[in-house]
Design a protein around this motif. Structure first.
Motif, PDB file in Angstrom:
ATOM      1  N   MET A  26       0.834  -1.191   0.000  1.00 41.74           N
ATOM      2  CA  MET A  26       0.000   0.000   0.000  1.00 41.74           C
ATOM      3  C   MET A  26       0.876   1.251   0.000  1.00 41.74           C
ATOM      4  N   TYR A  27       0.509   2.224  -0.830  1.00 42.95           N
ATOM      5  CA  TYR A  27       1.267   3.492  -0.910  1.00 42.95           C
ATOM      6  C   TYR A  27       0.281   4.650  -0.848  1.00 42.95           C
ATOM      7  N   VAL A  28       0.556   5.591   0.045  1.00 40.77           N
ATOM      8  CA  VAL A  28      -0.301   6.774   0.176  1.00 40.77           C
ATOM      9  C   VAL A  28       0.578   8.005   0.010  1.00 40.77           C
ATOM     10  N   CYS A  29       0.176   8.908  -0.895  1.00 40.16           N
ATOM     11  CA  CYS A  29       0.997  10.091  -1.130  1.00 40.16           C
ATOM     12  C   CYS A  29       1.015  10.960   0.122  1.00 40.16           C
ATOM     13  N   GLY A  30       2.207  11.346   0.520  1.00 45.09           N
ATOM     14  CA  GLY A  30       2.374  12.108   1.757  1.00 45.09           C
ATOM     15  C   GLY A  30       2.497  13.602   1.501  1.00 45.09           C
ATOM     16  N   GLU A 208       8.454  11.414  -8.304  1.00 43.42           N
ATOM     17  CA  GLU A 208       8.972  10.795  -7.073  1.00 43.42           C
ATOM     18  C   GLU A 208       8.169   9.561  -6.675  1.00 43.42           C
ATOM     19  N   CYS A 209       6.836   9.638  -6.832  1.00 42.36           N
ATOM     20  CA  CYS A 209       6.021   8.514  -6.361  1.00 42.36           C
ATOM     21  C   CYS A 209       6.217   7.292  -7.260  1.00 42.36           C
ATOM     22  N   SER A 210       6.359   7.537  -8.587  1.00 44.96           N
ATOM     23  CA  SER A 210       6.616   6.401  -9.478  1.00 44.96           C
ATOM     24  C   SER A 210       7.923   5.717  -9.089  1.00 44.96           C
ATOM     25  N   PRO A 233      -3.934  16.233 -11.378  1.00 48.13           N
ATOM     26  CA  PRO A 233      -3.088  15.482 -12.306  1.00 48.13           C
ATOM     27  C   PRO A 233      -2.176  14.429 -11.637  1.00 48.13           C
ATOM     28  N   HIS A 234      -1.972  14.519 -10.310  1.00 49.39           N
ATOM     29  CA  HIS A 234      -0.870  13.752  -9.726  1.00 49.39           C
ATOM     30  C   HIS A 234      -0.915  12.254 -10.036  1.00 49.39           C
ATOM     31  N   HIS A 235      -2.013  11.608  -9.699  1.00 48.49           N
ATOM     32  CA  HIS A 235      -2.042  10.145  -9.899  1.00 48.49           C
ATOM     33  C   HIS A 235      -2.120   9.762 -11.370  1.00 48.49           C
ATOM     34  N   CYS A 237      -0.589  11.270 -13.676  1.00 54.53           N
ATOM     35  CA  CYS A 237       0.797  11.372 -14.143  1.00 54.53           C
ATOM     36  C   CYS A 237       1.638  10.204 -13.626  1.00 54.53           C
ATOM     37  N   GLU A 238       1.381   9.800 -12.378  1.00 58.00           N
ATOM     38  CA  GLU A 238       2.104   8.636 -11.843  1.00 58.00           C
ATOM     39  C   GLU A 238       1.845   7.408 -12.721  1.00 58.00           C
ATOM     40  N   ILE A 239       0.584   7.222 -13.095  1.00 60.08           N
ATOM     41  CA  ILE A 239       0.229   6.073 -13.938  1.00 60.08           C
ATOM     42  C   ILE A 239       0.967   6.154 -15.277  1.00 60.08           C
TER      43      ILE A 239
HETATM   44 ZN    ZN Z   1       2.115  10.569  -5.192  1.00 58.29          ZN
END
Ligand code: ZN
Ligand code: AMP
Length: 466
Positions: A26-30, A208-210, A233-235, A237-239
């Motif tokens: 599990m990952y949650v953006c901080g 960073e999250c990717s 846009p964040h998630h 863009c991560e995808i």
């Molecule tokens: Zn993130």
């Protein structure tokens, strides 16, 4: 009973099937650590803590990663404003964040990786995107080529054409297209930087999250979470970044919490209505705030007001009183091993009801109804003159089991122990019998000071904590 979760990506509730049986990644953006966190930030922090705790009660081994964005434009500006370095600023607010979430009863993450500890991984990720033609360099910046990722927009359910309408037209001749987003930013003179194949600079936000998800959890994870504003846009863009490089889904389930409003208004800097967690917990018990957060379903907006906090406080007090009373009676109850099966059946039914509600996309408000059913049963039981220690223990165990998920009960570790209170009450009764009023009053004052209230009942003096 299977767990079903609402997946933002498919816009449906789906059965939760982990990649590896018995394990959840599990990952949650901080947070970006340039400020103290406000009560709105408390929503994802508390909700995803509850998700993780619940999964653990269901015997999953959960790896829970949440990051710190410790370098970006906001960090650089704030550091300048305060005349400190970016790492100094980060250190201050990382500690503040960790303190605040601990106060809220949030369990430690498995790991809190930071951007500045992962620069090489980020550069490698960007290089892989450039290599595959999903990214291009332009005068020291590197951008993601959104037109190359056919599925761009799938999470937020929009396509590139639609996105074009919403976008702010920027005069930036470095980008091939306005939807393209920055992966690496060239440093301006005086800014913090790292060397890279594209010159001195720093990572853009999304990359960073990717990089961290892949490094710490792998190519595909089970649950990716955050507030609903992160969907786009964040998630998105991560995808685009991750799936372009790995060719696999980044996460199987995307979960997003709705927003917390204050007095039915959006919380915003311009309205000046933001409240910091550290200020709030000077006014109310952190458990009340937790309870309040869980009193609405996470996908519904939640309104913060004096009235809603008062309601939360009253409701939580009923649960806490039942818990304290059970403990009080247990201290003097005699143990018998016989328990009526009606009672065990009823407790099992309530436990199932709680799980059913949690299994329905983490429906905490309805799960809390099961907690109140338990409280009602406990209060009924406590009215009996003779109680059975085994039964009291069963009630307590069940309440504690619910609390492993919810984290709303006070354990009063640094206050008077139950036995000490009982002892003082006995001493006070004896003092009164021997007409030693001074000592009796002294004990009453001491107990009041410690937040212990005495109540005369047909079974004798009963006490409860404030
Ligand atoms: Zn993130
Ligand atoms: P930020 O303060 O924008 O860095 O947000 C950190 C996290 O808090 C993100 O997951 C946001 O979606 C979430 N968040 C920010 N404001 C609110 C709010 N008012 N209600 C719920 N979540 C929020």
């Amino acid at each position: 009973m299977t767990l079903r979760v609402y997946n933002t990506l498919t816009r449906k509730k789906e059965e939760f099937v982990p990649i590896e049986p018995g394990k959840v990644k599990m990952y949650v953006c901080g947070p970006t650590v340039y400020n103290y966190i406000h009560i709105g930030n408390g929503r994802p922090v508390i909700f995803f803590d509850v998700v993780r705790r619940y999964l653990e009660t269901q015997k999953y081994e959960v790896t829970y990663i949440t990051n710190f964005t410790d370098v970006d434009d906001k960090m650089i500006r704030k550091a300048e404003e305060l005349a400190v370095t970016v790492p100094e600023l980060a250190e201050t607010f990382i500690q503040a964040f960790l303190d605040d979430v601990k106060t809220l009863g949030v369990h430690d993450a498995t790991l809190n990786p930071r951007v500045t500890e992962n620069i090489q991984e980020i550069i490698d990720f960007i290089a892989a995107l450039v290599e595959k033609d999903f990214a291009y360099e332009a005068r020291g910046d590197v951008y993601y080529r959104t037109s190359k990722f056919a599925e761009y927009g799938k999470l937020s359910n929009q396509n590139l054409e639609e996105l074009q309408y919403g976008i702010r037209i920027e005069v930036d001749d470095r980008k091939e297209s306005p939807q393209d987003f920055v992966l690496w930013k060239a440093a301006k003179p005086g800014e913090i930087y790292w060397d890279s194949p594209w010159g001195q600079g720093r990572p853009g936000w999304h990359i960073e999250c990717s990089a961290m998800v892949r490094k710490y959890l792998g190519e595909t994870i089970d649950i990716h979470g955050g507030g609903q504003d992160l969907t786009f846009p964040h998630h998105e863009c991560e995808i685009a970044q991750t799936e372009a490089v790995t060719g696999h889904p980044m996460a199987n389930y995307w979960l997003h919490n709705a927003f917390l409003n204050i007095d039915n208004e959006k919380m915003s800097k311009s309205l000046g209505n933001g409240i910091l967690i550290r200020d709030l917990v000077k006014q109310i018990k952190p458990q009340v705030f937790r309870f309040f957060m869980l009193s609405a379903h996470y996908r519904n907006p939640l309104n913060f007001s004096d009235e809603s906090l008062k309601q939360a406080s009253n409701a939580l007090e009923r649960i806490q009183n039942a818990y304290d009373n059970l403990k009080h009676r247990l201290a003097t109850a005699s143990a018998t091993s016989e328990i009526e099966s009606v009672l065990t059946d009823r407790l099992a039914a309530i436990a199932n009801q709680f799980d059913d509600k949690m299994n329905d996309d983490f429906n905490t408000p309805d799960a809390i109804t099961a907690v109140f059913d338990l409280v009602a049963e406990a209060n009924l039981y406590l009215q009996q003159e003779r109680v059975n220690a085994v039964a009291l223990q069963l009630f307590l165990d069940q309440l504690q089991a619910f609390d492993q998920t919810l984290g709303i009960l006070s354990q009063q570790t640094d206050e008077l122990l139950d036995e000490e209170i009982e002892q003082l009450i006995i001493e006070r009764t004896e003092s009164r019998k021997s007409k030693n009023w001074a000592r009796a009053d002294e004990i009453r004052d001491l107990l009041t000071e410690k937040g212990i209230f005495l109540e005369d009942t047909p079974q004798g003096i009963r006490w409860r904590r404030k």
